[in-house]
Design a protein around this motif. Structure first.
Motif, short mmCIF file in Angstrom:
data_model
loop_
_atom_site.label_atom_id
_atom_site.label_comp_id
_atom_site.label_asym_id
_atom_site.label_seq_id
_atom_site.Cartn_x
_atom_site.Cartn_y
_atom_site.Cartn_z
N PRO A 199 16.72 -33.33 -32.47
CA PRO A 199 17.27 -33.65 -31.15
C PRO A 199 16.17 -33.74 -30.09
O PRO A 199 15.16 -33.06 -30.18
N VAL A 200 16.42 -34.60 -29.14
CA VAL A 200 15.46 -34.78 -28.04
C VAL A 200 15.50 -33.55 -27.13
O VAL A 200 16.58 -33.09 -26.76
N SER A 201 14.33 -33.01 -26.82
CA SER A 201 14.33 -31.93 -25.84
C SER A 201 13.82 -32.47 -24.50
O SER A 201 12.90 -33.28 -24.45
N ILE A 202 14.46 -31.99 -23.47
CA ILE A 202 14.13 -32.50 -22.14
C ILE A 202 13.17 -31.54 -21.45
O ILE A 202 13.46 -30.34 -21.34
N ILE A 203 12.02 -32.05 -21.07
CA ILE A 203 11.05 -31.24 -20.33
C ILE A 203 11.23 -31.55 -18.85
O ILE A 203 11.03 -32.70 -18.44
N MET A 204 11.60 -30.55 -18.07
CA MET A 204 11.81 -30.80 -16.65
C MET A 204 10.71 -30.09 -15.85
O MET A 204 10.59 -28.87 -15.91
N ILE A 205 9.91 -30.90 -15.14
CA ILE A 205 8.83 -30.32 -14.33
C ILE A 205 9.23 -30.50 -12.86
O ILE A 205 9.15 -31.60 -12.31
N HIS A 229 16.61 -28.11 -6.74
CA HIS A 229 16.62 -29.43 -7.36
C HIS A 229 16.78 -29.29 -8.86
O HIS A 229 17.56 -30.02 -9.49
N ALA A 230 16.06 -28.30 -9.43
CA ALA A 230 16.12 -28.11 -10.88
C ALA A 230 17.55 -27.79 -11.31
O ALA A 230 18.06 -28.34 -12.30
N ARG A 231 18.17 -26.91 -10.56
CA ARG A 231 19.53 -26.50 -10.89
C ARG A 231 20.49 -27.68 -10.78
O ARG A 231 21.32 -27.91 -11.66
N LEU A 232 20.35 -28.45 -9.71
CA LEU A 232 21.22 -29.62 -9.50
C LEU A 232 21.04 -30.62 -10.64
O LEU A 232 22.01 -31.15 -11.18
N ILE A 233 19.79 -30.86 -11.00
CA ILE A 233 19.51 -31.83 -12.06
C ILE A 233 20.15 -31.33 -13.37
O ILE A 233 20.86 -32.09 -14.05
N GLU A 234 19.93 -30.06 -13.64
CA GLU A 234 20.45 -29.49 -14.88
C GLU A 234 21.97 -29.60 -14.93
O GLU A 234 22.55 -30.07 -15.91
N ALA A 246 12.48 -26.00 -18.56
CA ALA A 246 12.10 -26.22 -17.16
C ALA A 246 10.78 -25.55 -16.82
O ALA A 246 10.48 -24.46 -17.29
N PHE A 247 9.98 -26.23 -16.03
CA PHE A 247 8.72 -25.66 -15.54
C PHE A 247 8.67 -25.82 -14.03
O PHE A 247 9.04 -26.87 -13.50
N ALA A 248 8.22 -24.77 -13.34
CA ALA A 248 8.21 -24.81 -11.88
C ALA A 248 6.84 -25.22 -11.34
O ALA A 248 6.66 -25.41 -10.15
N ASN A 249 5.85 -25.33 -12.20
CA ASN A 249 4.56 -25.83 -11.72
C ASN A 249 3.85 -26.66 -12.79
O ASN A 249 4.23 -26.63 -13.97
N GLY A 250 2.86 -27.38 -12.35
CA GLY A 250 2.19 -28.34 -13.23
C GLY A 250 1.41 -27.69 -14.35
O GLY A 250 1.44 -28.18 -15.49
N ASN A 251 0.74 -26.59 -14.07
CA ASN A 251 -0.11 -25.98 -15.08
C ASN A 251 0.67 -25.48 -16.30
O ASN A 251 0.26 -25.73 -17.44
N ILE A 277 10.66 -36.55 -20.55
CA ILE A 277 10.04 -35.77 -19.47
C ILE A 277 10.61 -36.19 -18.12
O ILE A 277 10.60 -37.38 -17.76
N LEU A 278 11.15 -35.20 -17.41
CA LEU A 278 11.59 -35.42 -16.03
C LEU A 278 10.49 -34.85 -15.14
O LEU A 278 10.14 -33.68 -15.25
N LEU A 279 9.96 -35.67 -14.28
CA LEU A 279 8.75 -35.27 -13.55
C LEU A 279 8.92 -35.43 -12.03
O LEU A 279 9.32 -36.50 -11.54
N ASP A 280 8.64 -34.36 -11.32
CA ASP A 280 8.61 -34.43 -9.85
C ASP A 280 7.17 -34.73 -9.44
O ASP A 280 6.23 -34.24 -10.08
N LEU A 281 6.99 -35.52 -8.40
CA LEU A 281 5.61 -35.88 -8.02
C LEU A 281 4.96 -34.82 -7.13
O LEU A 281 3.75 -34.67 -7.12
N ASN A 282 5.77 -34.11 -6.35
CA ASN A 282 5.18 -33.13 -5.42
C ASN A 282 5.24 -31.73 -6.01
O ASN A 282 6.23 -31.02 -5.87
N LEU A 283 4.16 -31.34 -6.66
CA LEU A 283 4.10 -30.01 -7.26
C LEU A 283 3.10 -29.17 -6.48
O LEU A 283 2.19 -29.71 -5.86
N PRO A 284 3.28 -27.87 -6.50
CA PRO A 284 2.38 -27.05 -5.68
C PRO A 284 0.93 -27.06 -6.16
O PRO A 284 0.01 -27.00 -5.36
N ASP A 285 0.71 -27.12 -7.48
CA ASP A 285 -0.67 -26.97 -7.98
C ASP A 285 -1.34 -28.28 -8.35
O ASP A 285 -2.56 -28.35 -8.43
#
Lengths: 146, 508
Positions: free
Chosen positions: A4-10, A16-21, A35-40, A63-71
Motif C-alpha cells: 500500500p502507498v504510504s503518505i508522507i506529510m511534511i 493544517h496537518a490535522r485538516l489535511i488528515e 506526518a513530519f512537522a519540520n524539514g530535517n 509526498i504532501l509538501l508544504d513550502l514554508n517550513l521553519p528549518d
C-alpha cells in the motif's frame, strides 16, 4: 507491487496537518499517513541516516509538501527528492498558501506533480483533498526505480 | 569670495591691456611727432649750410667783379670788361636770393640791409670806374679806386659777410644740436615704449597663466564634487531601493504568514459547523424521533424540525458561525489584495509602443455589459499614443472606467468621456463622468488602501484607486481627481510619453 502507498506529510502547522488528515480520511483514503512537522525529520525519514535514499527503495510513497517550513524551504526538499534515484518516481503534491505564479511555475519545473493552493475556502480545500484521495485510489503508484 | 577674486583678475587684465594700448598709442604719436621734428631740424641745418654757401658765392662774385675791373683798368682788354659785366650782373640776383633765404631771421635781415647798401655803393663805384675807363680817363678811374679803397667799402662788405657767416655758423651749431636731441629723443622714446610693452605683455602672460591654473584647479574641484555627488546619489538610491525592497518583502511575508492561521480558522470553523450540524441533528433525533428512523443526510439541518429553545440555540450557533466565516472571507480578500499589490510592485515593467485608442477600446468592449446595464455611453476622443507598460496601462484604465460605470447616478443616463492631449513630453488623460461625484473631503482618502467614499452600496475592497495610483507613480506619472458631490468626477493621469526602464526599474 501490492504494497500500500504510504503518505508522507511534511507540514509544520499542526492545524493544517490535522485538516489535511481529516479530509483525506473523510474522502475514504485509509492509507498510512506519516506526518513530519519540520524539514530535517522528513529528510531523515526519506533519505535515511546516510542520505542516500536507499531506505525507501521499493516503497510506494506519496509526498504532501508544504513550502514554508521553519528549518528549510519545501523547494529544497522537492529538488532533492526529484534528484534522488530512489525517490524521484514518487508523486509530490505541493500544498501551500502561496498562489504566486512564479513559485507555482518553479515547483512544476522542479518536478512537482500537483500544486494545490491551500484555500481558506474550506469546501474547495476539502474537495481538492478528496480528489487527491480519488487520485490515490485510482492511480497505482509506480514502484520506485531499482 | 571666489567670484570677487575672479572679477578682480578680469579687471587687472583689462587694465593691463588698456595700459598696453595707451603706451603703444603714445609711442606711435610721439615717434611721428619726433620724426617730423627731426626732419624739420635737419631741413634747418641744410638751410643754414645753403645760406653760408650763398654768402660765399656772393662774396666771390663781388671779388670777381673787383679783380676784373682792376684788370680792365690796367690792360683795357675787352675780356676783362665782359668778365666784369658778367660778375656784376650775377651779384644782384645772388643778393636777392640770399635776402629771400634769410628772411626768417631778423638779425640777418639787418645785416643784409647793411651788406646790400655796401654792395650797392661798390656797384655804383664800379659803374663810375668803368665809365671813366671807357671815356679814356684811366687816371680818374684810378683815383676813384684809390678813393674807394680809402672808403673801405670792400672791407665793409667782407666784414658784413663774415658777420653773417658767423651768425649762420651759430645757427648751424644750434640747429645741429636740436636735430641731434630730437633724434635721440625719438630713439629713446621708442626704446622705453617697447620695453614697457614687453613688460606689460609679460605681466599679462603671467596673469593669464595664473588664471588658467586657478581655472584648472576649479575644474578639478568641480569634477571631484560631481563624482562625490554621484556617489552620494548612488548611496541614497541604494538605501531607498533597499528600504523599498524590505517593505515589499515585509508586506509579502506578513500577508503570507497571516494567511496560514487563517486557513486553520476557516478550516476548523467549517469543522465546527459540521459538528454543530451533527449535534443539533442528534438533539433533533432525541427530541423528535424521525418517522422511519433513518439517518439524515449531513448538511441539511432544515430537515430536522427543532422546536422552541433548541431551535433558538441552533439559530444562534449558525449566526455566530456565519459572522466568523464572513469575517474570515473578508480578511482573506484583504490579505490577497495586499499580496497582489506587493506582487504588482515586484513586477518588472516592459516599455512597449502602445496604441492607446486600441487599448482603451478593448477595455470598453470588455466592460460593455456593465455599461449597458448602467445605461452608460462611453465616448473616446483622440488620444495620444505612448511608450509604456501595456499591462499596467490596461489595469489603470480598466479600473478608472469600471469605477466611472460603477458610481453613476441611478436613473440618470451615464456619460463617460475619455480625453487625451500632450504637453512637454507628457501625455495627459482625463476620464470624466456625470456620476455621483466625490466630496472634496474624500479626494485624498479615495487613494488610500482599503478606504472608500460616499454611500457604501457597491461591492468593493477600496483597492482599485490605491493600485492605480501606485502603477501611475511607477510609470513616472502623477494622477489627481477633481470632483464635486452629485456633479460627476474627472480623474486626470499624466504619464511620460516615452517611459523607459532605466529611470524607474533601475530604482527597484
Amino acid at each position: 507491487m501490492t504494497q500500500p502507498v504510504s503518505i508522507i506529510m511534511i507540514e509544520d502547522d499542526e492545524g493544517h496537518a490535522r485538516l489535511i488528515e481529516r479530509n483525506i480520511r473523510r474522502s475514504g483514503v485509509n492509507n498510512e499517513i506519516v506526518a513530519f512537522a519540520n524539514g530535517n525529520d522528513a529528510m531523515r525519514h526519506l533519505f535515511g541516516a546516510d542520505g542516500s535514499g536507499l531506505v525507501q527503495k521499493g516503497n510506494a510513497l506519496l509526498i504532501l509538501l508544504d513550502l514554508n517550513l521553519p528549518d528549510m524551504t519545501g523547494i529544497d526538499i522537492l529538488k532533492q527528492i526529484k534528484e534522488n534515484k530512489y525517490l524521484k518516481a514518487s508523486p509530490v503534491v505541493v500544498l501551500t498558501t502561496t498562489d504566486d505564479s512564479q513559485e507555482i511555475k518553479r515547483c512544476y519545473e522542479l518536478g512537482c506533480n500537483v500544486y494545490i493552493t491551500k484555500p481558506v475556502n474550506y469546501e474547495n480545500f476539502a474537495n481538492a483533498i478528496r480528489q487527491l484521495g480519488l487520485f490515490f485510489s485510482v492511480i497505482q503508484v509506480p514502484p520506485a526505480a531499482t | 569670495m571666489r567670484a570677487e577674486a575672479h572679477r578682480r583678475r578680469a579687471f587687472w587684465q583689462i587694465l593691463l591691456l588698456s595700459a598696453g594700448l595707451l603706451v603703444l598709442t603714445v609711442i606711435s604719436a610721439g615717434s611721428v611727432y619726433l620724426v617730423n621734428k627731426a626732419r624739420e631740424d635737419s631741413k634747418w641745418v641744410v638751410h643754414t649750410i645753403e645760406v653760408e654757401n650763398q654768402i660765399n658765392a656772393l662774396l666771390l662774385e663781388v671779388r670777381r667783379a673787383e679783380s676784373s675791373a682792376r684788370g680792365f683798368l690796367l690792360t683795357q682788354g675787352p675780356d676783362f670788361l665782359s668778365d666784369h659785366e658778367k660778375a656784376v650782373a650775377a651779384i644782384v640776383p645772388a643778393l636777392d636770393k640770399l635776402t629771400r633765404q634769410i628772411s626768417d631771421d631778423p638779425a640777418q635781415r639787418e645785416n643784409i640791409e647793411k651788406l646790400r647798401a655796401a654792395i650797392e655803393t661798390r656797384l655804383d663805384q664800379f659803374s663810375r670806374e668803368m665809365t671813366f675807363v671807357k671815356q679814356g680817363q684811366p687816371d680818374r678811374a684810378t683815383a676813384l679806386i684809390r678813393e674807394a679803397a680809402a672808403g673801405n667799402t670792400t672791407t665793409t662788405i667782407g666784414n658784413m659777410a663774415n658777420a653773417m657767416i658767423r651768425e649762420e655758423e651759430r645757427l648751424f651749431r644750434l640747429r645741429t644740436l636740436n636735430s641731434d636731441r630730437s633724434q635721440t629723443l625719438a630713439a629713446s622714446m621708442t626704446g622705453i615704449g617697447s620695453g614697457l610693452v614687453v613688460v606689460l605683455a609679460m605681466i599679462s602672460i603671467w596673469l593669464v597663466r595664473r588664471s588658467a591654473r586657478v581655472r584648472d584647479e576649479a575644474e578639478a574641484r568641480l569634477r571631484d564634487a560631481n563624482v562625490n555627488l554621484e556617489t552620494v546619489v548612488d548611496e541614497r538610491t541604494a538605501d531607498l531601493r533597499e528600504a523599498n525592497d524590505e517593505i515589499q518583502r515585509f508586506a509579502y511575508i506578513v500577508s503570507h504568514d497571516l494567511r496560514s492561521p487563517l486557513v486553520n480558522i476557516m478550516g476548523f470553523t467549517s469543522e465546527l459547523e459540521e459538528l454543530g450540524g451533527d449535534i443539533f441533528r442528534r438533539i433533533g433525533g432525541l427530541t423528535n424521533v424521525s418517522a422511519d428512523g433513518s439517518p439524515l443526510a449531513p448538511g441539511a439541518p432544515g430537515e430536522i424540525a427543532l422546536e422552541g429553545a433548541d431551535k433558538q440555540l441552533s439559530e444562534d450557533f449558525s449566526e455566530a458561525l456565519g459572522f466568523i466565516k464572513t469575517s474570515i472571507a473578508k480578511m482573506d480578500r484583504l490579505i490577497s489584495a495586499i499580496l497582489n499589490l506587493t506582487r504588482e510592485g515586484r513586477r518588472e515593467f516592459q516599455p512597449v509602443k502602445i496604441d492607446t485608442r486600441e487599448l482603451i477600446e478593448a477595455i470598453v468592449s470588455t466592460l460593455a455589459h456593465q455599461a449597458a446595464a448602467a445605461r452608460a455611453e462611453i465616448h473616446l476622443e483622440p488620444l495620444p499614443n505612448l511608450v509604456s507598460d501595456r499591462l499596467a496601462l490596461e489595469q489603470i484604465f480598466s479600473n478608472l472606467i469600471d469605477n466611472a460605470i460603477k458610481y453613476l447616478k441611478p436613473g440618470v443616463r451615464g456619460e463617460i468621456r475619455i480625453r487625451g492631449r500632450t504637453k512637454l513630453g507628457y501625455a495627459i488623460f482625463e476620464i470624466s463622468d456625470n456620476g455621483r461625484g466625490i466630496d472634496a473631503r474624500d479626494h485624498q482618502r479615495i487613494f488610500d488602501l482599503f478606504r472608500r467614499a460616499g454611500t457604501q452600496d457597491k461591492p468593493g475592497q477600496g483597492i482599485g484607486l490605491a493600485h492605480v495610483r501606485a502603477l501611475v507613480r511607477r510609470l513616472g506619472g502623477t494622477m489627481s481627481v477633481s470632483s464635486e458631490l452629485n456633479a460627476g468626477s474627472t480623474f486626470t493621469i499624466t504619464l511620460p510619453i516615452a517611459w523607459n526602464v532605466s529611470n524607474r526599474n533601475r530604482d527597484r
